[in-house]
Design a protein around this motif. Structure first.
Motif: not given
Lengths: 175, 175
Positions: B18-19, A131-132, A135-140, B149-150
């Motif tokens: 959280g996400a 999942l992550f 994704l950047s921290r900001t994206d998350a 993208p994920v």
DNA sequence: TCTAGTTGCTTCGAATTCGAAGCAGGTCTA
DNA sequence: TAGACCTGCTTCGAATTCGAAGCAACTAGA
């Protein structure tokens, strides 16, 4: 537009469609991968894992059955079944609720917490990798900020109103 | 900080947590509501609806069984079961694939498209009311941009590698 | 061409899910 | 307090899911 011979007539915002499809697809794939990992690492299903996690994260280590069912989004009978399995495995305990004789309080045991301890590292690895990773921290953060209101909105509108949507139905939109 | 007597030792980024939680919760609730609507409006399950949708959106109206199973994230045996139900209901047709004698091509019928036509308005209503009500158009776009993208990442990493994560396992991260 | 290994789908049995029905315990009103 | 209704949980039967096993068809190498 729509309405070609074979197309059901509907105009959907492609942006919404993309978001909706991606949401379903991502979650299906993620959930599938998680099921695998949980099964291998601890013989758990995702539902049972969620049950244990909810209990573990509760200050008292326990919940009412109904509240727990709502929390993990599973039917009451489904939770009864899972609670039976978890109890037989010694991971939770069920006891009558103190204030309401009908109620059942389900509580995680030390064995339950220990199992979580064995399963969580792999779980975090899978979620992190799948999942992550992109994704950047900001994206998350953005994702969390987008989904939190949606969750609250869904929780606010009682499921019952969705179930009985046919009766009353699109009045919600028309009115 | 973790490692209190009862806490499994792990430090999780609360933002990610959280996400992740919101994602699971939102999708569970959404899927539950969708199942209700599809059942009431057309006697469909979400899986059967997804199958019909994938076929409907395909230029040829058909797919190979395996490809379809991957697309809707369901096991092959699961798709065989659903395809049997859909075929009995006259919503799809199965035929041997022209190029590969083993392969089975599943094709949506006019009845299948008609059923989609009856079910889609209510479906869009539910998704619109539950998922997109709290989201602006920009939010929806952002959500789609985050999840695309994920999804691609998850699709790229073959499910098999996840399944066999234990063997070879965290080498994927270490290497 | 033969043989071994792979691939695509289905069948099978076991596990999980749900909603309806049942039951015991609350609550509200006269 | 009695009666009617509501709530919380479980039991039950039916539907859906999966993975393992089986089978037919393809592919690659000797």
């Amino acid at each position: 537009m729509s309405g070609t011979p074979h197309d059901p007539p509907h105009d959907v915002d492609p942006v919404r469609l993309g978001a909706y499809f991606a949401l379903i697809e991502v979650t299906s794939l993620l959930r599938h991968a998680i099921e695998q990992q949980l099964h291998e690492d601890g013989g758990l299903t995702f539902v049972r894992f969620q049950v244990l996690m909810r209990l573990h994260r509760s200050p008292t280590g326990s919940h009412r059955m109904t509240d727990l069912a709502d929390a993990v989004v599973v039917s009451r009978s489904g939770l009864t079944y899972q609670a039976g399995l978890l109890e037989r495995a010694g991971l939770v305990v069920r006891s009558p609720s103190p204030d309401d004789e009908r109620g059942v309080t389900i509580t995680i045991t030390d064995a339950g917490r220990a199992l979580l301890g064995r399963v969580l590292p792999g779980h975090e690895e899978v979620v992190g990798d799948l999942l992550f990773e992109p994704l950047s921290r900001t994206d998350a953060q953005t994702l969390a900020d987008l989904l939190a209101p949606v969750r609250d909105h869904m929780r606010a509108a009682p499921p019952r109103s969705v179930v009985s949507r046919r009766r009353g139905g699109r009045a919600a939109r028309d009115g």
